[in-house]
Design a protein around this motif. Structure first.
Motif, PDB file in Angstrom:
ATOM      1  N   PHE A 367     -50.027   5.606 -20.545  1.00  0.00           N
ATOM      2  CA  PHE A 367     -50.154   7.035 -20.248  1.00  0.00           C
ATOM      3  C   PHE A 367     -48.958   7.607 -19.483  1.00  0.00           C
ATOM      4  O   PHE A 367     -48.944   8.784 -19.152  1.00  0.00           O
ATOM      5  CB  PHE A 367     -51.448   7.344 -19.464  1.00  0.00           C
ATOM      6  N   TYR A 368     -47.946   6.781 -19.185  1.00  0.00           N
ATOM      7  CA  TYR A 368     -46.778   7.303 -18.467  1.00  0.00           C
ATOM      8  C   TYR A 368     -45.812   7.957 -19.450  1.00  0.00           C
ATOM      9  O   TYR A 368     -45.562   7.430 -20.533  1.00  0.00           O
ATOM     10  CB  TYR A 368     -46.054   6.184 -17.719  1.00  0.00           C
ATOM     11  N   ARG A 369     -45.247   9.093 -19.059  1.00  0.00           N
ATOM     12  CA  ARG A 369     -44.248   9.779 -19.872  1.00  0.00           C
ATOM     13  C   ARG A 369     -43.116  10.241 -18.966  1.00  0.00           C
ATOM     14  O   ARG A 369     -43.343  10.662 -17.837  1.00  0.00           O
ATOM     15  CB  ARG A 369     -44.846  10.975 -20.608  1.00  0.00           C
ATOM     16  N   GLY A 370     -41.877  10.130 -19.448  1.00  0.00           N
ATOM     17  CA  GLY A 370     -40.713  10.533 -18.668  1.00  0.00           C
ATOM     18  C   GLY A 370     -40.710  12.028 -18.418  1.00  0.00           C
ATOM     19  O   GLY A 370     -41.310  12.823 -19.155  1.00  0.00           O
ATOM     20  N   GLY A 371     -39.993  12.427 -17.377  1.00  0.00           N
ATOM     21  CA  GLY A 371     -39.948  13.836 -17.009  1.00  0.00           C
ATOM     22  C   GLY A 371     -39.348  14.714 -18.087  1.00  0.00           C
ATOM     23  O   GLY A 371     -39.739  15.880 -18.238  1.00  0.00           O
ATOM     24  N   ASN A 372     -38.373  14.192 -18.866  1.00  0.00           N
ATOM     25  CA  ASN A 372     -37.746  15.014 -19.891  1.00  0.00           C
ATOM     26  C   ASN A 372     -38.543  15.053 -21.193  1.00  0.00           C
ATOM     27  O   ASN A 372     -38.100  15.641 -22.175  1.00  0.00           O
ATOM     28  CB  ASN A 372     -36.318  14.521 -20.170  1.00  0.00           C
ATOM     29  N   ALA A 373     -39.720  14.389 -21.232  1.00  0.00           N
ATOM     30  CA  ALA A 373     -40.555  14.379 -22.432  1.00  0.00           C
ATOM     31  C   ALA A 373     -41.788  15.255 -22.288  1.00  0.00           C
ATOM     32  O   ALA A 373     -42.659  15.247 -23.158  1.00  0.00           O
ATOM     33  CB  ALA A 373     -40.975  12.947 -22.768  1.00  0.00           C
ATOM     34  N   ALA A 374     -41.863  16.014 -21.199  1.00  0.00           N
ATOM     35  CA  ALA A 374     -43.077  16.793 -20.934  1.00  0.00           C
ATOM     36  C   ALA A 374     -43.335  17.852 -22.000  1.00  0.00           C
ATOM     37  O   ALA A 374     -44.479  18.212 -22.268  1.00  0.00           O
ATOM     38  CB  ALA A 374     -42.981  17.444 -19.554  1.00  0.00           C
ATOM     39  N   SER A 375     -42.255  18.372 -22.622  1.00  0.00           N
ATOM     40  CA  SER A 375     -42.421  19.442 -23.610  1.00  0.00           C
ATOM     41  C   SER A 375     -42.769  18.917 -24.997  1.00  0.00           C
ATOM     42  O   SER A 375     -42.968  19.702 -25.918  1.00  0.00           O
ATOM     43  CB  SER A 375     -41.145  20.280 -23.681  1.00  0.00           C
ATOM     44  N   PHE A 376     -42.830  17.588 -25.169  1.00  0.00           N
ATOM     45  CA  PHE A 376     -43.153  17.004 -26.474  1.00  0.00           C
ATOM     46  C   PHE A 376     -44.603  16.537 -26.493  1.00  0.00           C
ATOM     47  O   PHE A 376     -45.123  16.050 -25.486  1.00  0.00           O
ATOM     48  CB  PHE A 376     -42.231  15.813 -26.774  1.00  0.00           C
ATOM     49  N   ILE A 377     -45.234  16.650 -27.671  1.00  0.00           N
ATOM     50  CA  ILE A 377     -46.623  16.219 -27.810  1.00  0.00           C
ATOM     51  C   ILE A 377     -46.678  14.696 -27.785  1.00  0.00           C
ATOM     52  O   ILE A 377     -45.905  14.016 -28.451  1.00  0.00           O
ATOM     53  CB  ILE A 377     -47.227  16.763 -29.114  1.00  0.00           C
TER      54      ILE A 377
END
Length: 422
Positions: A367-377
């Protein structure tokens, strides 16, 4: 000290060589000044403590002072020289040769003094050691008889103690091995259950895509059936069939995962060609994103490995979909496969947003996602699921990434069966 003096002598000879090159070519004033500055620094180092005190102790202080005066006399001549025509080459060369020879004599004298001092020191140590050895031999003879009696009385007790420790060690080792085996079995079972639960979550999101393909093609055929020639109808039928097969495969995977959670289905392994699995995954991905370019460099022949093909295909699709999702539409995705050291490898490389350095240690966390991937589904499950699947097969999943330049994910699989079986 010998090294420091040798450095000064070497720089003197380098300055001499630079001077000769300048005289022959008519150029090199900057190199000449650089060599002069380095020589000044080497001579200054010899004039500092403790070097100065050492040279005075061996009687070389006056020689060093004389060399310093020679260098001081040469410096203004060299610094004020505009070119070879202004240089009294024989005088300057003779002075540099004298300076180098003087430094060589100082170095030789330093080496001789050091050798003599060490020889004297060794003689004193030898005499002292002789006295110590004589005294020690007497002590050994006196203590040997006492030690023999003590050792003889202790041997029997030591043997029995060693046997007891040996039996205890074997018992502890046996218990530790059994405990480790149990822990590994429980951990493997727990991880397998987590993998398939995550697998269900991920695959369920993909049901909509093949259904959308079937619906889209069927609507086009239904609206204007007469407008399509037989070749187009056959092509669209193939798309519907491919999407149906994919959907059936997904349903089968979910069913198998549910059965595995209830311990009815083991991890299904068989001999497969990794290149065939890669081609199947690429073909399916191109159905979803036909506008994207996927360049392949697959190994010649077969890449045989022992794996669960449906799970490995899921890993490849996760890597491909991430590469496409996080990279611009105009860039290509590169896929490569190869064989090395009883393992087969696959690499998927994109030229997208990359992974920030601060996020890389946690990129495989569920469930972790990088900060620059927040705008991607995305759900943050794909990489975690992929890593666990690869590890259950006895392989590894790694990556290299640079923010703003892209990422390359590489996984390996053993050619023979290793790791968990379910």
């Amino acid at each position: 000290m010998l090294w420091m003096i040798g450095q000064a002598e070497k720089e003197t000879r380098r300055l001499h060589e630079t001077l000769l090159v300048m005289a022959l070519r008519g150029t090199g004033k900057d190199e000449l000044m650089l060599r002069l500055d380095i020589l000044h620094s080497r001579m200054a180092l010899l004039s500092e403590q403790p070097q100065k005190a050492y040279l005075a102790r061996i009687g070389a202080a006056e020689d060093l002072t004389r060399d310093a005066r020679i260098l001081a006399g040469l410096s203004p001549i060299l610094e004020n020289t505009a070119g070879p025509q202004d240089l009294e080459l024989p005088v300057v060369a003779a002075s540099l040769t004298q300076l180098a020879d003087n430094l060589g004599r100082i170095a030789n004298h330093s080496m001789i003094v050091d050798r003599n001092e060490k020889a004297d020191h060794r003689d004193r140590l030898r005499k002292a050691m002789y006295v110590v050895k004589t005294a020690f031999a007497g002590l050994l003879l006196a203590g040997a008889s006492l030690s023999w009696m003590l050792v003889s009385s202790m041997r029997a007790a030591l043997r029995s103690s060693q046997e007891l420790r040996h039996h205890k060690s074997r018992l502890e080792q046996t218990v530790a091995e059994r405990t480790m085996e149990l822990r590994k079995a429980l951990e493997t079972e727990r991880r397998a259950k987590e993998v398939y639960r995550s697998f269900i979550t991920t695959v369920s999101h993909q049901f909509r895509t093949p259904l959308a393909i079937i619906d889209m093609v069927a609507q086009r055929l239904g609206r204007r059936p007469a407008d399509f020639p037989p070749a187009d109808i056959a092509a669209k039928a193939r798309r519907i069939r491919n999407a149906t097969q994919r959907l059936t495969q997904l349903v089968g995977s979910v069913t198998s995962a549910v059965r595995l959670d209830s311990r009815d289905l083991p991890l299904t392994r068989a001999r497969h060609d990794l290149n065939d699995i890669l081609r199947t995954a690429i073909a399916y991905q191109m159905e979803l994103t036909p506008e994207r370019i996927i360049r392949t460099d697959l190994a010649d022949g077969q890449l045989a490995c022992c794996c669960d093909a449906s799970l490995i295909e899921q890993v490849i699709l996760n890597l491909l979909s991430n590469a496409i999702k996080y990279s611009p539409d105009e860039t290509a995705i590169d896929m490569r496969s190869w064989h090395e050291h009883e393992q087969v490898f696959c690499s998927v490389r994109d030229r997208g947003i990359g992974i920030p350095e601060t996020a890389q240690p946690q990129i495989f966390t569920r469930f972790y996602r990088g900060g620059n991937a927040a705008s991607f589904i995305g759900s943050g499950l794909g990489l975690s699921l992929s890593q666990t699947i690869i590890e259950l097969h006895g392989g590894t999943l790694s990556f290299i990434s640079e923010e703003g330049k892209g990422s390359a994910f590489t996984f390996s699989l053993p050619t023979e069966q290793t790791g968990s079986t379910g």
